[in-house]
Scaffold this motif. Structure first.
Motif, PDB file in Angstrom:
ATOM      1  N   TRP A 101       8.727 -31.457  -6.593  1.00 23.77           N
ATOM      2  CA  TRP A 101       7.760 -31.245  -7.678  1.00 23.77           C
ATOM      3  C   TRP A 101       6.492 -32.048  -7.399  1.00 23.77           C
ATOM      4  CZ3 TRP A 101       8.697 -28.455 -12.241  1.00 23.77           C
ATOM      5  CH2 TRP A 101      10.015 -28.008 -12.409  1.00 23.77           C
ATOM      6  N   GLY A 102       5.962 -31.944  -6.196  1.00 22.03           N
ATOM      7  CA  GLY A 102       4.805 -32.753  -5.823  1.00 22.03           C
ATOM      8  C   GLY A 102       5.249 -34.062  -5.187  1.00 22.03           C
ATOM      9  N   SER A 103       4.320 -34.710  -4.506  1.00 27.58           N
ATOM     10  CA  SER A 103       4.656 -35.969  -3.812  1.00 27.58           C
ATOM     11  C   SER A 103       5.126 -37.044  -4.779  1.00 27.58           C
ATOM     12  CB  SER A 103       3.458 -36.588  -3.096  1.00 27.58           C
ATOM     13  OG  SER A 103       2.694 -35.674  -2.445  1.00 27.58           O
ATOM     14  N   LYS A 104       4.534 -37.053  -5.949  1.00 25.68           N
ATOM     15  CA  LYS A 104       4.860 -38.119  -6.897  1.00 25.68           C
ATOM     16  C   LYS A 104       6.348 -38.133  -7.208  1.00 25.68           C
ATOM     17  CE  LYS A 104       2.895 -40.025 -11.109  1.00 25.68           C
ATOM     18  NZ  LYS A 104       1.969 -39.715 -12.215  1.00 25.68           N
ATOM     19  N   TYR A 128      -1.286 -46.282  -3.958  1.00 28.17           N
ATOM     20  CA  TYR A 128      -0.785 -45.426  -5.032  1.00 28.17           C
ATOM     21  C   TYR A 128       0.373 -46.167  -5.700  1.00 28.17           C
ATOM     22  CZ  TYR A 128       0.694 -40.829  -6.917  1.00 28.17           C
ATOM     23  OH  TYR A 128       1.020 -39.768  -7.712  1.00 28.17           O
ATOM     24  N   TYR A 131       4.690 -46.093  -5.284  1.00 28.57           N
ATOM     25  CA  TYR A 131       5.513 -46.761  -4.260  1.00 28.57           C
ATOM     26  C   TYR A 131       6.173 -48.000  -4.852  1.00 28.57           C
ATOM     27  CZ  TYR A 131       1.968 -44.216  -1.530  1.00 28.57           C
ATOM     28  OH  TYR A 131       1.090 -43.270  -1.062  1.00 28.57           O
ATOM     29  N   ASN A 174       0.397 -44.161   3.657  1.00 32.48           N
ATOM     30  CA  ASN A 174      -0.403 -43.065   3.116  1.00 32.48           C
ATOM     31  C   ASN A 174      -1.743 -42.995   3.856  1.00 32.48           C
ATOM     32  OD1 ASN A 174      -2.457 -42.915   0.164  1.00 32.48           O
ATOM     33  ND2 ASN A 174      -1.691 -41.169   1.311  1.00 32.48           N
ATOM     34  N   ASN A 178      -5.356 -43.065  -0.168  1.00 30.66           N
ATOM     35  CA  ASN A 178      -5.872 -43.288  -1.511  1.00 30.66           C
ATOM     36  C   ASN A 178      -5.505 -44.732  -1.857  1.00 30.66           C
ATOM     37  OD1 ASN A 178      -6.476 -43.296  -4.217  1.00 30.66           O
ATOM     38  ND2 ASN A 178      -4.815 -41.935  -4.828  1.00 30.66           N
ATOM     39  N   ASP A 206       3.230 -40.611   2.878  1.00 32.41           N
ATOM     40  CA  ASP A 206       2.645 -39.773   1.828  1.00 32.41           C
ATOM     41  C   ASP A 206       1.426 -39.061   2.428  1.00 32.41           C
ATOM     42  OD1 ASP A 206       1.435 -38.724  -0.410  1.00 32.41           O
ATOM     43  OD2 ASP A 206       1.419 -40.606  -1.550  1.00 32.41           O
ATOM     44  N   ALA A 208      -0.494 -36.630   1.200  1.00 30.93           N
ATOM     45  CA  ALA A 208      -1.159 -35.829   0.157  1.00 30.93           C
ATOM     46  C   ALA A 208      -2.567 -35.355   0.540  1.00 30.93           C
ATOM     47  CB  ALA A 208      -1.212 -36.617  -1.155  1.00 30.93           C
ATOM     48  N   TYR A 209      -3.246 -36.099   1.440  1.00 27.70           N
ATOM     49  CA  TYR A 209      -4.629 -35.744   1.799  1.00 27.70           C
ATOM     50  C   TYR A 209      -4.763 -35.219   3.228  1.00 27.70           C
ATOM     51  CZ  TYR A 209      -5.534 -37.963  -2.592  1.00 27.70           C
ATOM     52  OH  TYR A 209      -5.512 -38.261  -3.920  1.00 27.70           O
ATOM     53  N   SER A 240      -1.111 -30.109  -4.066  1.00 25.66           N
ATOM     54  CA  SER A 240      -2.026 -30.482  -5.155  1.00 25.66           C
ATOM     55  C   SER A 240      -3.478 -30.606  -4.736  1.00 25.66           C
ATOM     56  CB  SER A 240      -1.591 -31.813  -5.773  1.00 25.66           C
ATOM     57  OG  SER A 240      -0.408 -31.653  -6.495  1.00 25.66           O
ATOM     58  N   LYS A 241      -3.738 -31.471  -3.758  1.00 30.06           N
ATOM     59  CA  LYS A 241      -5.110 -31.776  -3.390  1.00 30.06           C
ATOM     60  C   LYS A 241      -5.643 -30.742  -2.397  1.00 30.06           C
ATOM     61  CE  LYS A 241      -4.398 -35.520  -5.874  1.00 30.06           C
ATOM     62  NZ  LYS A 241      -3.419 -36.457  -5.466  1.00 30.06           N
ATOM     63  N   ARG A 249       2.583 -28.484  -9.830  1.00 29.50           N
ATOM     64  CA  ARG A 249       3.715 -29.322  -9.443  1.00 29.50           C
ATOM     65  C   ARG A 249       4.530 -28.719  -8.300  1.00 29.50           C
ATOM     66  NH1 ARG A 249       1.633 -32.514  -9.468  1.00 29.50           N
ATOM     67  NH2 ARG A 249       3.342 -33.975  -9.277  1.00 29.50           N
ATOM     68  N   TYR A 326     -12.283 -39.479  -2.183  1.00 30.81           N
ATOM     69  CA  TYR A 326     -12.702 -40.763  -2.741  1.00 30.81           C
ATOM     70  C   TYR A 326     -13.745 -41.460  -1.885  1.00 30.81           C
ATOM     71  CZ  TYR A 326      -8.247 -39.874  -4.966  1.00 30.81           C
ATOM     72  OH  TYR A 326      -7.226 -39.272  -5.642  1.00 30.81           O
TER      73      TYR A 326
HETATM   74  C1  LIG Z   1      -2.539 -37.342  -5.925  1.00 31.41           C
HETATM   75  C2  LIG Z   1      -1.597 -38.152  -5.103  1.00 31.41           C
HETATM   76  C3  LIG Z   1      -0.238 -37.851  -5.088  1.00 31.41           C
HETATM   77  C4  LIG Z   1       0.372 -36.897  -6.086  1.00 31.41           C
HETATM   78  O1  LIG Z   1       0.573 -35.701  -5.584  1.00 31.41           O
HETATM   79  P1  LIG Z   1       1.424 -34.653  -6.381  1.00 31.41           P
HETATM   80  O2  LIG Z   1       1.917 -33.785  -5.300  1.00 31.41           O
HETATM   81  O3  LIG Z   1       0.501 -33.964  -7.331  1.00 31.41           O
HETATM   82  O4  LIG Z   1       2.522 -35.347  -7.092  1.00 31.41           O
HETATM   83  C5  LIG Z   1       0.587 -38.541  -4.232  1.00 31.41           C
HETATM   84  N1  LIG Z   1       0.103 -39.510  -3.454  1.00 31.41           N
HETATM   85  C6  LIG Z   1      -1.186 -39.854  -3.468  1.00 31.41           C
HETATM   86  C7  LIG Z   1      -1.654 -40.945  -2.594  1.00 31.41           C
HETATM   87  C8  LIG Z   1      -2.071 -39.187  -4.296  1.00 31.41           C
HETATM   88  O5  LIG Z   1      -3.339 -39.576  -4.369  1.00 31.41           O
END
Ligand SMILES: *Cc1c(COP(=O)(O)O)cnc(C)c1O
Length: 388
Positions: A101-104, A128, A131, A174, A178, A206, A208-209, A240-241, A249, A326
């Motif tokens: 459901w997303g990285s979070k 983030y 962690y 990461n 971020n 992670d 995410a980017y 997400s990003k 999600r 960012y």
């Molecule tokens: C935005 C972000 C996430 C969250 O990603 P989701 O897939 O929406 O849960 C995870 N890690 C970092 C570093 C982020 O900035």
């Protein structure tokens, strides 16, 4: 009933910015136009192609039933195919990938999968917050790995003493990062992989980017580009990003098959998978990522130019990187992260995120997010320029 929340929730450190939030709300209540550069949430719409696929699949009653906790086969195949095209990394969709459901969610649940009470995680700072908090929720402890500008915000592995390395079970990383926006090279991941293999540490990267970068000649790499990384690694990927899908999600974790299996075992008992229609939409996203990310990056590239120009004029120093949504900037002489953020809010009605929100090594910085339309962005920068 006398309600008392669980101790694990009490481990959440006190919210440092309650005061800032209070002022924002007060200003908004008075009808003042507060512009936020604080939120890392793409403002651009999800591409139509993806939405249309969701609509189509949402109408199919087969998709109205419980999905698999391990993920839709077609989505995992699309994820494996994306990894091959994007990173030149081969993954087995059935055993080395799981839908999340997303990285979070993945990052929070990996703690429950790996951490026993008292176990230690290595976490980047600034970073983030999940962690740290995921680790605490699972009963673990964490050791901070400082990210410093002089090291381009890369973790300094030599700084981790042997006793800590032997004790640690997880290392969170990461890149692109971020909040600092820094990136890492494959040679960094090679060192991490060696370190993790030596000390038997699970690396949770992670990612995410991974697809928010502005120098096509220098694309972010995967942890799995490093030798023997799959032995010790897990990579959290998010749609997400990359595809402006924060609200949907969906993401996937990839890597070590034993860890993937355990994460699935845990998830089977706490959630019941991602809506299959969302996963089908995710297939469209991943299969077309080359075309879908390009327009996004053009928009962001232009906004970055606007921000850099203004910051250069005001004399504010910022970290020059070619990735993420960012800008990581230094607060002016004589300010702390908090005092400068408060100044911008009070005098300019502009919200930025104070660097220490991400950990003690974020002190002295503030973060600007570029997820705001150009007109609003220019207005915010104009206001900042005026008060400096
Ligand atoms: C935005 C972000 C996430 C969250 O990603 P989701 O897939 O929406 O849960 C995870 N890690 C970092 C570093 C982020 O900035």
């Amino acid at each position: 009933m006398i309600f008392e929340e669980a101790d694990r929730l009490k481990t959440i450190p006190p919210y440092l910015f309650a005061e800032i939030d209070r002022v924002i709300n007060e200003k908004k209540a008075k009808g003042e136009d507060v512009i936020s550069l604080g939120i890392g949430d793409p403002d651009i719409a999800t591409p139509d192609l993806i939405i249309e696929e969701l609509c189509r699949e949402a109408k199919n009653p087969v998709n109205h039933r419980y999905p698999s906790s391990y993920g839709l086969k077609l989505f995992k195949e699309a994820a494996a195919n994306y990894y091959l095209r994007r990173f030149n990394v081969k993954l087995d969709p059935e055993t080395e990938i799981i839908t999340i459901w997303g990285s979070k969610e993945g990052i929070a649940n990996i703690a429950y999968t790996v951490i026993n009470p008292g176990d230690m995680a290595l976490v980047p700072d600034p970073g983030y917050l999940v962690y740290k908090l995921g680790t605490l929720f699972a009963g673990g402890t964490y050791h901070i790995m400082p990210l410093r500008q002089k090291d381009d915000f890369l973790v300094n592995l030599d700084e981790i003493d042997t006793g800590i390395a032997k004790k640690a079970k997880i290392m969170h990383l990461n890149y692109p990062n971020n909040p600092t926006s820094s990136t890492c090279s494959n040679s960094f991941f090679e060192k991490v992989s060696q370190f993790a293999n030596k000390y038997n540490i699970l690396v949770c990267h992670d990612n995410a980017y991974s697809d928010v970068y502005f120098d096509p000649g220098n694309k972010p790499v995967s942890f799995f580009n490093a030798a023997e990384s799959k032995e010790v690694g897990l990579e959290f990927n998010s749609l997400s990003k990359t595809f402006n899908m924060t609200g949907w999600r969906i993401g996937f974790a990839a890597g070590n098959r034993k860890v993937i299996e355990s994460l699935g075992k845990y998830k089977t008992n706490v959630d019941s998978g991602v809506f299959n229609a969302v996963q089908y939409a995710g297939v469209e996203a991943l299969n077309n990522y080359e075309n879908l990310v390009r327009p996004n990056l053009e928009v962001y590239r232009n906004r970055r130019k606007i921000i850099f120009n203004t910051l250069d004029k005001t004399g504010i120093k910022y970290y020059k990187s070619d990735a993420t949504i960012y800008i990581w900037a230094e607060v002016p002489e004589g300010h702390t992260s908090k005092s400068f953020s408060e100044l911008l809010l009070n005098k300019a009605n502009v919200v930025v995120t104070p660097g220490n929100a991400f950990g003690i090594f974020g002190e002295g910085y503030f973060r600007i997010s570029i997820t705001l339309d150009d007109a609003k962005l220019e207005e915010a920068l104009e206001r900042i320029k005026k008060i400096l």
